[in-house]
Design a protein around this motif. Structure first.
Motif, PDB file in Angstrom:
ATOM      1  N   PHE A  77       0.825  -1.204   0.000  1.00  9.28           N
ATOM      2  CA  PHE A  77       0.000   0.000   0.000  1.00  9.28           C
ATOM      3  C   PHE A  77       0.865   1.263   0.000  1.00  9.28           C
ATOM      4  CE2 PHE A  77      -1.844   3.242   2.932  1.00  9.28           C
ATOM      5  CZ  PHE A  77      -2.743   3.788   2.026  1.00  9.28           C
ATOM      6  N   GLN A  78       1.905   1.267   0.803  1.00  9.60           N
ATOM      7  CA  GLN A  78       2.785   2.436   0.859  1.00  9.60           C
ATOM      8  C   GLN A  78       3.404   2.727  -0.505  1.00  9.60           C
ATOM      9  OE1 GLN A  78       5.402   1.131   4.022  1.00  9.60           O
ATOM     10  NE2 GLN A  78       4.326   2.336   5.578  1.00  9.60           N
ATOM     11  N   ALA A  79       3.822   1.653  -1.198  1.00 11.14           N
ATOM     12  CA  ALA A  79       4.452   1.839  -2.506  1.00 11.14           C
ATOM     13  C   ALA A  79       3.456   2.367  -3.533  1.00 11.14           C
ATOM     14  CB  ALA A  79       5.053   0.512  -2.980  1.00 11.14           C
ATOM     15  N   HIS A  80       2.233   1.824  -3.535  1.00 12.68           N
ATOM     16  CA  HIS A  80       1.209   2.307  -4.475  1.00 12.68           C
ATOM     17  C   HIS A  80       0.781   3.737  -4.135  1.00 12.68           C
ATOM     18  CE1 HIS A  80       0.422  -1.160  -7.013  1.00 12.68           C
ATOM     19  NE2 HIS A  80       0.381  -1.954  -5.947  1.00 12.68           N
ATOM     20  N   TYR A  81       0.661   4.027  -2.844  1.00 12.90           N
ATOM     21  CA  TYR A  81       0.210   5.347  -2.411  1.00 12.90           C
ATOM     22  C   TYR A  81       1.190   6.437  -2.849  1.00 12.90           C
ATOM     23  CZ  TYR A  81      -1.646   8.995   0.654  1.00 12.90           C
ATOM     24  OH  TYR A  81      -2.186  10.162   1.133  1.00 12.90           O
ATOM     25  N   LYS A  82       2.470   6.123  -2.782  1.00 20.93           N
ATOM     26  CA  LYS A  82       3.479   7.100  -3.214  1.00 20.93           C
ATOM     27  C   LYS A  82       3.348   7.433  -4.689  1.00 20.93           C
ATOM     28  CE  LYS A  82       6.970   5.935   0.278  1.00 20.93           C
ATOM     29  NZ  LYS A  82       8.304   5.308   0.524  1.00 20.93           N
ATOM     30  N   ARG A  83       2.804   6.497  -5.460  1.00 18.16           N
ATOM     31  CA  ARG A  83       2.602   6.728  -6.885  1.00 18.16           C
ATOM     32  C   ARG A  83       1.271   7.427  -7.171  1.00 18.16           C
ATOM     33  NH1 ARG A  83       5.609   3.501 -10.601  1.00 18.16           N
ATOM     34  NH2 ARG A  83       7.260   2.303  -9.575  1.00 18.16           N
ATOM     35  N   VAL A  86      -3.866   5.117  -5.472  1.00 22.77           N
ATOM     36  CA  VAL A  86      -4.923   4.595  -4.593  1.00 22.77           C
ATOM     37  C   VAL A  86      -6.130   5.527  -4.601  1.00 22.77           C
ATOM     38  CG1 VAL A  86      -5.510   3.915  -2.243  1.00 22.77           C
ATOM     39  CG2 VAL A  86      -3.193   3.503  -3.113  1.00 22.77           C
ATOM     40  N   ASP A  87      -7.323   4.961  -4.796  1.00 27.61           N
ATOM     41  CA  ASP A  87      -8.565   5.742  -4.768  1.00 27.61           C
ATOM     42  C   ASP A  87      -9.053   5.819  -3.313  1.00 27.61           C
ATOM     43  OD1 ASP A  87     -11.223   6.689  -4.898  1.00 27.61           O
ATOM     44  OD2 ASP A  87     -11.455   5.919  -6.930  1.00 27.61           O
ATOM     45  N   THR A 190      -5.638   0.245  -5.131  1.00 29.44           N
ATOM     46  CA  THR A 190      -6.661   0.402  -4.102  1.00 29.44           C
ATOM     47  C   THR A 190      -6.834  -0.900  -3.315  1.00 29.44           C
ATOM     48  OG1 THR A 190      -7.793   2.004  -5.518  1.00 29.44           O
ATOM     49  CG2 THR A 190      -9.044   1.110  -3.669  1.00 29.44           C
ATOM     50  N   SER A 191      -6.709  -2.029  -3.998  1.00 31.62           N
ATOM     51  CA  SER A 191      -6.838  -3.328  -3.337  1.00 31.62           C
ATOM     52  C   SER A 191      -5.748  -3.550  -2.303  1.00 31.62           C
ATOM     53  CB  SER A 191      -6.792  -4.448  -4.382  1.00 31.62           C
ATOM     54  OG  SER A 191      -7.882  -4.351  -5.272  1.00 31.62           O
ATOM     55  N   SER A 192      -4.575  -2.996  -2.548  1.00 31.73           N
ATOM     56  CA  SER A 192      -3.489  -3.160  -1.570  1.00 31.73           C
ATOM     57  C   SER A 192      -3.845  -2.490  -0.246  1.00 31.73           C
ATOM     58  CB  SER A 192      -2.188  -2.582  -2.131  1.00 31.73           C
ATOM     59  OG  SER A 192      -2.257  -1.166  -2.254  1.00 31.73           O
ATOM     60  N   ALA A 193      -4.598  -1.391  -0.322  1.00 35.36           N
ATOM     61  CA  ALA A 193      -5.046  -0.723   0.901  1.00 35.36           C
ATOM     62  C   ALA A 193      -6.132  -1.542   1.605  1.00 35.36           C
ATOM     63  CB  ALA A 193      -5.570   0.670   0.569  1.00 35.36           C
ATOM     64  N   LEU A 194      -7.036  -2.134   0.818  1.00 38.65           N
ATOM     65  CA  LEU A 194      -8.086  -2.960   1.409  1.00 38.65           C
ATOM     66  C   LEU A 194      -7.500  -4.169   2.129  1.00 38.65           C
ATOM     67  CD1 LEU A 194     -10.686  -2.959  -1.513  1.00 38.65           C
ATOM     68  CD2 LEU A 194     -10.653  -1.515   0.510  1.00 38.65           C
ATOM     69  N   ALA A 195      -6.374  -4.677   1.618  1.00 42.75           N
ATOM     70  CA  ALA A 195      -5.733  -5.828   2.251  1.00 42.75           C
ATOM     71  C   ALA A 195      -5.309  -5.515   3.677  1.00 42.75           C
ATOM     72  CB  ALA A 195      -4.523  -6.268   1.420  1.00 42.75           C
ATOM     73  N   VAL A 196      -4.938  -4.263   3.925  1.00 45.81           N
ATOM     74  CA  VAL A 196      -4.569  -3.862   5.285  1.00 45.81           C
ATOM     75  C   VAL A 196      -5.795  -3.945   6.193  1.00 45.81           C
ATOM     76  CG1 VAL A 196      -3.627  -2.024   6.727  1.00 45.81           C
ATOM     77  CG2 VAL A 196      -2.762  -2.345   4.394  1.00 45.81           C
ATOM     78  N   LEU A 197      -6.947  -3.469   5.690  1.00 48.71           N
ATOM     79  CA  LEU A 197      -8.184  -3.487   6.471  1.00 48.71           C
ATOM     80  C   LEU A 197      -8.650  -4.908   6.774  1.00 48.71           C
ATOM     81  CD1 LEU A 197     -10.314  -0.739   4.666  1.00 48.71           C
ATOM     82  CD2 LEU A 197      -9.236  -0.570   6.916  1.00 48.71           C
ATOM     83  N   ILE A 198      -8.372  -5.831   5.863  1.00 45.64           N
ATOM     84  CA  ILE A 198      -8.867  -7.200   6.005  1.00 45.64           C
ATOM     85  C   ILE A 198      -7.928  -8.061   6.834  1.00 45.64           C
ATOM     86  CG2 ILE A 198      -9.295  -9.333   4.690  1.00 45.64           C
ATOM     87  CD1 ILE A 198     -10.385  -7.458   2.439  1.00 45.64           C
ATOM     88  N   SER A 199      -6.627  -7.930   6.612  1.00 44.79           N
ATOM     89  CA  SER A 199      -5.676  -8.869   7.204  1.00 44.79           C
ATOM     90  C   SER A 199      -5.550  -8.736   8.718  1.00 44.79           C
ATOM     91  CB  SER A 199      -4.296  -8.705   6.553  1.00 44.79           C
ATOM     92  OG  SER A 199      -3.800  -7.386   6.718  1.00 44.79           O
ATOM     93  N   ILE A 200      -5.570  -7.519   9.239  1.00 37.96           N
ATOM     94  CA  ILE A 200      -5.356  -7.339  10.682  1.00 37.96           C
ATOM     95  C   ILE A 200      -6.513  -7.926  11.503  1.00 37.96           C
ATOM     96  CG2 ILE A 200      -5.035  -5.665  12.542  1.00 37.96           C
ATOM     97  CD1 ILE A 200      -3.519  -3.913  10.519  1.00 37.96           C
ATOM     98  N   PRO A 201      -7.775  -7.472  11.281  1.00 38.79           N
ATOM     99  CA  PRO A 201      -8.859  -8.094  12.054  1.00 38.79           C
ATOM    100  C   PRO A 201      -9.080  -9.554  11.666  1.00 38.79           C
ATOM    101  CG  PRO A 201      -9.756  -6.596  10.407  1.00 38.79           C
ATOM    102  CD  PRO A 201      -8.268  -6.383  10.415  1.00 38.79           C
ATOM    103  N   GLY A 202      -8.757  -9.913  10.400  1.00 33.91           N
ATOM    104  CA  GLY A 202      -8.931 -11.294   9.966  1.00 33.91           C
ATOM    105  C   GLY A 202      -8.026 -12.252  10.725  1.00 33.91           C
ATOM    106  N   ALA A 203      -6.761 -11.888  10.874  1.00 29.45           N
ATOM    107  CA  ALA A 203      -5.822 -12.739  11.610  1.00 29.45           C
ATOM    108  C   ALA A 203      -6.246 -12.876  13.071  1.00 29.45           C
ATOM    109  CB  ALA A 203      -4.414 -12.166  11.521  1.00 29.45           C
ATOM    110  N   ILE A 204      -6.677 -11.775  13.670  1.00 26.30           N
ATOM    111  CA  ILE A 204      -7.157 -11.828  15.059  1.00 26.30           C
ATOM    112  C   ILE A 204      -8.379 -12.729  15.162  1.00 26.30           C
ATOM    113  CG2 ILE A 204      -8.168 -10.456  16.924  1.00 26.30           C
ATOM    114  CD1 ILE A 204      -6.463  -8.089  15.907  1.00 26.30           C
TER     115      ILE A 204
END
Length: 286
Positions: A77-83, A86-87, A190-204
């Motif tokens: 996400f950080q790499a895509h955001y710098k470009r 991300v929507d 944009t999907s790379s940002a959504l992965a952050v939202l999904i992975s953290i609560p998902g792993a928990i």
């Protein structure tokens, strides 16, 4: 030490997981998928060799995959955001429905049979592969993403299905955004940002979902792998993470160098292979 394995086998499994981390990180950058689409099948083979019971093998793969996706997706996400790709408007609409979907998926994971995870993975992977490989410009839901309740329903579906498959949500959000005429490169970012939202609560959620399984299957308490937490294997995650963080920015660079059609076809072929592996698993019971 894993039961029934000698030192050579343990070293081979460790090297396989490290190599998997490199490839999953690269794919996270290229496709915005968090790497879960490759992590789950490889974790499945590793845990099969390690003797993890079939009844809990698939949810353990999914939970461990979500844990690995956390740092990988953040880096991607950080790499895509710098470009500037991300929507952020989509993120503002989707973040809450996605988190609710992840919570619902974690509850389902606690009670669902092992076959459900494979069936969901096969259906979604093959449907997406057909769309990506044989895509036509006329295959569209509309000229732009909808407003209102439908958009929030989409977000919820992305959250729950991603949690059951152990992926970062990029597979679903990529498809939705391209079906509504968004460029594939913007969808990936944009999907790379959504992965952050999904992975953290998902792993928990998978730590929570797997906790009662330890009492049902004594080997699940250790899952043949020391220090397992519910349906998450920290050791597997630790072996995969470092290389995934190194290769995620390389994948981002490759994605922005590819044409739209090349990116879609490559993603589609990969998903077809992933789906085929789980069809064999469903038929053969392994």
């Amino acid at each position: 030490m894993m039961a029934g394995l000698d030192i050579k086998e343990i070293v081979e499994l460790a090297l396989l997981l490290i190599a998997t981390g490199a490839l999953s990180g690269f794919l996270a950058g290229v496709f915005g998928i968090g790497g879960g689409a490759i992590l789950v099948p490889v974790f499945y083979e590793c845990f099969r060799v390690a003797g993890v019971p079939l009844e809990v093998r698939m949810p353990l793969c999914v939970g461990s995959s979500l844990a690995v996706i956390i740092p990988t997706s953040i880096r991607s996400f950080q790499a895509h955001y710098k470009r500037g790709a991300v929507d952020m408007a989509i993120l503002r609409v989707w973040w809450l429905p996605i988190v609710i979907g992840v919570a619902a998926g974690s509850v389902v994971a606690r009670y669902a049979p092992e076959r459900l995870f494979k069936i969901v993975s096969v259906c979604v992977a093959w449907s997406a592969a057909v769309r990506l490989i044989f895509a036509r410009e006329t295959w569209k839901f509309g000229d732009d993403l909808p407003n209102g309740p439908l958009m929030r329903i989409y977000g919820f579906c992305v959250g729950i299905l991603s949690t059951l498959m152990g992926i970062g949500g990029g597979l679903f959000s990529n498809l939705l955004m391209t079906f509504y005429g968004r460029p594939i490169h913007q969808a990936v970012a944009t999907s790379s940002a959504l992965a952050v939202l999904i992975s953290i609560p998902g792993a928990i959620g998978y730590v929570y979902a797997g906790w009662p399984a330890a009492g049902t299957y004594p080997t699940v308490a250790a899952l043949q792998i020391p220090f397992a937490l519910g349906y998450v294997s920290p050791i597997g995650a630790v072996l995969v993470m470092p290389m995934s963080l190194v290769t995620a920015p390389l994948g981002v660079r490759a994605a922005h160098a590819m044409s739209k059609r090349t990116l879609e076809a490559a993603f589609g072929c990969y998903l077809f292979i992933v789906g085929s592996r789980f069809v064999m698993s469903l038929v053969g019971g392994q």
